[in-house]
Each structure stands twice: as structure tokens, then as C-alpha cells.
Motif scaffolding. Sequence first.
Motif, mmCIF file in Angstrom:
data_model
loop_
_atom_site.group_PDB
_atom_site.id
_atom_site.type_symbol
_atom_site.label_atom_id
_atom_site.label_comp_id
_atom_site.label_asym_id
_atom_site.label_seq_id
_atom_site.Cartn_x
_atom_site.Cartn_y
_atom_site.Cartn_z
ATOM 1 N N ASN A 283 -11.750 7.238 11.450
ATOM 2 C CA ASN A 283 -11.527 7.719 10.172
ATOM 3 C C ASN A 283 -12.464 7.244 9.173
ATOM 4 O O ASN A 283 -13.214 6.078 9.133
ATOM 5 C CB ASN A 283 -10.239 6.720 9.666
ATOM 6 N N TYR A 285 -12.809 6.878 5.127
ATOM 7 C CA TYR A 285 -11.882 6.526 3.956
ATOM 8 C C TYR A 285 -12.799 6.808 2.383
ATOM 9 O O TYR A 285 -13.901 6.474 2.527
ATOM 10 C CB TYR A 285 -11.565 5.299 4.122
ATOM 11 N N LYS A 312 -9.310 10.132 5.163
ATOM 12 C CA LYS A 312 -8.154 9.353 4.375
ATOM 13 C C LYS A 312 -8.374 9.199 2.953
ATOM 14 O O LYS A 312 -9.224 8.492 2.501
ATOM 15 C CB LYS A 312 -7.760 7.791 5.199
ATOM 16 N N LYS A 350 -5.252 0.614 2.710
ATOM 17 C CA LYS A 350 -4.883 1.687 3.585
ATOM 18 C C LYS A 350 -5.259 1.732 5.062
ATOM 19 O O LYS A 350 -4.648 1.900 5.785
ATOM 20 C CB LYS A 350 -5.422 3.174 2.614
ATOM 21 N N ALA A 351 -6.358 1.144 5.078
ATOM 22 C CA ALA A 351 -6.994 1.143 6.394
ATOM 23 C C ALA A 351 -6.311 -0.144 7.176
ATOM 24 O O ALA A 351 -5.784 0.300 8.454
ATOM 25 C CB ALA A 351 -8.415 0.478 6.410
ATOM 26 N N ARG A 352 -5.873 -1.049 6.592
ATOM 27 C CA ARG A 352 -4.798 -2.002 7.422
ATOM 28 C C ARG A 352 -3.375 -1.399 7.667
ATOM 29 O O ARG A 352 -3.223 -1.598 8.882
ATOM 30 C CB ARG A 352 -4.417 -3.296 6.391
ATOM 31 N N GLU A 353 -2.883 -0.546 6.724
ATOM 32 C CA GLU A 353 -1.832 0.157 7.114
ATOM 33 C C GLU A 353 -1.794 0.997 8.361
ATOM 34 O O GLU A 353 -1.018 1.232 9.432
ATOM 35 C CB GLU A 353 -1.195 0.857 5.833
ATOM 36 N N ASP A 354 -3.253 1.479 8.581
ATOM 37 C CA ASP A 354 -3.719 2.661 9.525
ATOM 38 C C ASP A 354 -3.818 1.526 10.977
ATOM 39 O O ASP A 354 -4.204 2.427 11.908
ATOM 40 C CB ASP A 354 -4.678 3.438 9.141
ATOM 41 N N VAL A 356 -6.660 0.084 11.236
ATOM 42 C CA VAL A 356 -8.079 -0.008 11.324
ATOM 43 C C VAL A 356 -8.579 -1.166 10.661
ATOM 44 O O VAL A 356 -8.363 -1.473 9.398
ATOM 45 C CB VAL A 356 -8.754 1.243 10.430
#
Length: 565
Positions: A283, A285, A312, A350-354, A356
Motif C-alpha cells: 500500500n 498512502y 490509499k 488509516k494504516a493501522r486500520e488496514d 499496516v
Amino acid sequence: MCGISGIIGSGFNRDLLSKMIEIQQHRGPDSSGEYVRDGACLGHNRLSIIDLSEAANQPFFDTTERYIIVFNGEIYNYLELKSELEYNFKTNSDTEVLLAAYIKWGKDCLHKLNGMFSFAIWDSTEKKLFAARDRFGVKPLYYHHSEETFYFASEIKTLHAAGVQKAPNEKVWASYFVYGSYGMPNETFWKDIHQLPGGHWLEFENNQIKIEKWYVFEEEIKKYQKKKSYDAVKSEYTALLKDSIELRFRSDVPVGFNVSGGLDSSALLAFVNLLGKEKSNINAYTFFTNDKRYDELPWVEEMISLTKNPLKRVLLQAKEVKELAKKINSYQDEPYGGLPTLAYSKIFQKAREDGVLVLLDGQGMDEQWAGYDYYVKKTGSLIQGVNRSPFRKNVLSDYLINLAEKPAYPKPFEDDLLNLQFRDLFYTKIPRALRFNDRISMTYGTELREPFLDYRLVELAFSQPIEYKIKAGVQKSMLREIVSEYLSDSISYAPKRPLQTPQREWLCKELKDFVWQEINDIEHSKFANWFDIKSLKQEYNSFLEGDNDSSFHIWQWINFNMLNK
């Protein structure tokens, strides 16, 4: 990537340590641990990145249990170091390699490390603490010495929680308002709380602190005095760049990367995708604000169209700023860079939610390759894209102005350009960016890695003659040539865009009520005597009427008030 804390001396206290560990839980949500024995307390919050097993939890003991380490960061070359060490390893962690390296080589182990780190090692036999930070200070270490007790932590708020009174360091605040200084490398914005500068180590023994500089950049640069051909440097730098990014992909959790529309992100994107098919699918971002005057999304999408990485997109809206600023202030502890920092923070959320947990970004290229406009225009300003001074001394009281001290930075080189680059690497641009970014990544329990701040890259680029850095008026010329071999010229030779968000416009319109609220809070606070309130209000009215070439001074007031409530 983690949080470390400790209390050494007569004031050691398990309950206090537990409180410090709790305060830093966001830095390491996966596990926490403590060591309390014989006048020493060590605490750790773990974000598991390499060797996810419980065996790698900290505080970590050597095989004899004489040495105990708490460590924040990553040693990227830990596998290479491991092969040099004759040691009975019981984990696959870089923590154990670091401890074994210290046991074998002592302080000299620091020169062997390629990584970002702050760590503390307690020698339970000698009753001595050794602590150190990486070369550029990517990972933080704060401390307080009171009577017969030494406290340390990864964040300032942790020391306040340990009982250090929260009182502003007035000289640092005054210099921030008058000159835009964020303090010298050993200073903080808070009284009696210090930071260990990057590239330094510290020993605490018999209630005495000893600090020494272990990474002397000026001396390291002397190794590069023999001039190499342009093509030879280009080839060497390219090989090191590939190796640096490869090393920073060592992880037992998913990795992603951050991109903007600039050259540095282009370089990162290009070289990530040279590392193999499995990495080309990771990903990417980026953030945007739905304002075409500032958003870099079109350039990012053009770049990504060449590599096909999943992109993202993270949106920052004006209506989010008030609450998000409160949240980020509570994690930053000191002034930070405004709305771009808030927008950037949403990437880590957002990365934590994904799922990553490790992100790479492109920090450090401008400083090593002389990429800022003022390197050639000699304006002296550290803020690009503004004409008038971004500071408003006239809104301050005589009391505060008299406390301000214009920062004087070392000039170890004969060349003015090198001295500017040196200042930005160790005193201004890089230290503040690293602090902002460490806090926002750790807010969401994610790890940020800086491949372009590999010391080998920085030393090599910094030491090159000016004609390798700036060619026919084009800055970062060698880097542009390198990147153009993998991406289009329209990307590789795109001009630098210093503004990233509509901060100026939002502070005039959508956030006007928010700004007035913060100004009124200052007027009725215990810090009102720091300001000429009438001039403060006049300046904001002038800003609303169009004197808004810069919005930095407005952000200074907001940031100050929120941090001192």
C-alpha cells in the motif's frame, strides 16, 4: 518501535513506574513489562515488529541476567551483526542482538549500528545505566534529574506523570515566538526536562550524569575528502539507496509507504518497486484536502499509475481540525507544524486500520542534496513560500521578548552551503520533523522508517561538491537524474511545492471561530502577561483582511494555548 521509561536511584517506585508505562501505552499496544530491583525501575511498551513472540518482550535480560535493556526502535542490520557475535541467542529479535553487541563491544557498538534507536541498559552489578540515541535522533529520549533520582522516558508527558512539575521553559517559548526556534538539541519547551541529543550517549552512576557525543558528523565527512567522478558517486549512491530501502523492509508485519507529489516520494516509490514483485503490491498512502491549489493528488496518481501500487487516499476536512488538533497536541507535548501534521497523522490512523504497522517515508533528501530554495536564494528563512517574516514579535510583551535568545548554530565547515545543510540536519529541519513524525506515528501504534536518513546516504551526498548537488540551477540534480531512469521527467524534474494544505484559508474562514476562541483563552489565561493582547487581536484582524502571506504565527498562538491549558 516502542516506549521506554525508567527510574534510577533512591526515588525508584514500582507504582510510579506503572503509571509511566500506562501513559505511554499508545507507543506499544502489544505488551508491557517492568523490571524493579535494587534501586532501578525499567519500563517498556512494545509494538511488535521483529520476532513477534513473547520471548522478545522487554525489559530483556542477557543470558547472565546482569544486563537489562529497554529499547525503542529498529536495528536494520541486526542480521549482519548477529553473524559477527558469538552469543547464545534465544530469540530472533534485534533487541537481543543490540544487547549482545553492547556486551561485546561496549560503547563502540554504536558505530556498528544502522538503525533508529533510543535504548537504556542497566548494569545490575555495577549499578550503572547506559543510554544512547541514534545518529540523527529519530527516536526520542527525555530525562529529568532530581536530587538522587534519574528519570527517563520516550515522551515528555511521561515525566510529568512521574511527578515533574509541568512548567514552561520560558526562554525556549520566547525564542520560538520571536525567531521560530524549537530549542537546541538538549532543550525542551518544559522546565527541568531535557532531551539527550541525537548521536549522544549518557551514563548515570553514583547520582552523576555523564553525556558524550559519539557520532561526530564533521569527522565522518573527512573520510570523503577524495573527490570521485560524478558517475562514480551516482553509481555508489544508487547502490546504497537500494540497500537502505531493502534493509528497512525487514519486518514480521506488513509494510507500506507514504507518498506526496515531490521528488523524494518519487525516489522512494521507484526504488521500492525495484525490490521485487511482492513489494510492488504494498500500500501507498497519501493525504488530500479537496483543495486543488494545494493537493498533490494529481502528481501522486500520475506516479502510482506507473507502478500500480494500491493507493490509499486520506482526506482532511476543516470540520475535523479542532478536535484532531486537541488530540495530536496531547501526544506531541511540544509545538508542531500545523495542519500538514494533522493531515499526515490521518495516514497512520488509516494504516493501522488496514493492519499496516510499518510505513516508510522520504524525509532527509533536501538536507543532504541541498534541495531547499534558501540554499541558493540565501533568504535565511526556514519557511518556504513566504515573503514577509512568519513571526510577529509585536504581539509579545517586553517581558517575553527580553527572554528570547536568537539561536547560534555551529559552522564547522568553510563552505556556507555545507553549514546550512549541517544546521538543517542537526538543529532545525530534521530534528523538528522527526519529532512531529515520531509522535503522530506512535499515536496510532505504527512505526515510521526513514530510509533516506541512512547515515551512509547522508554522509555520501553531503560531502559532494556543489556542482553535484545543483546543476544549471536545478537543485538535487544527481538525485533527479537517478530517479529519471525509473520514472518520467515530468515527475523527476517537477518543482518543489512547499505548501500542502489550505491552512491559511481555513484559519481565515472555516476555522475563524476556533482561532478567536484560542485567542480569547490566551487573554484570560495565566500567560496573558506574555502577550500584548490588543496587538494580538489586531494581527489576527489584519490576517482576516488579507495580510496572510504566512499563517505560521496564527498557528503558533493556537498551538501554545492548547499545550498550556
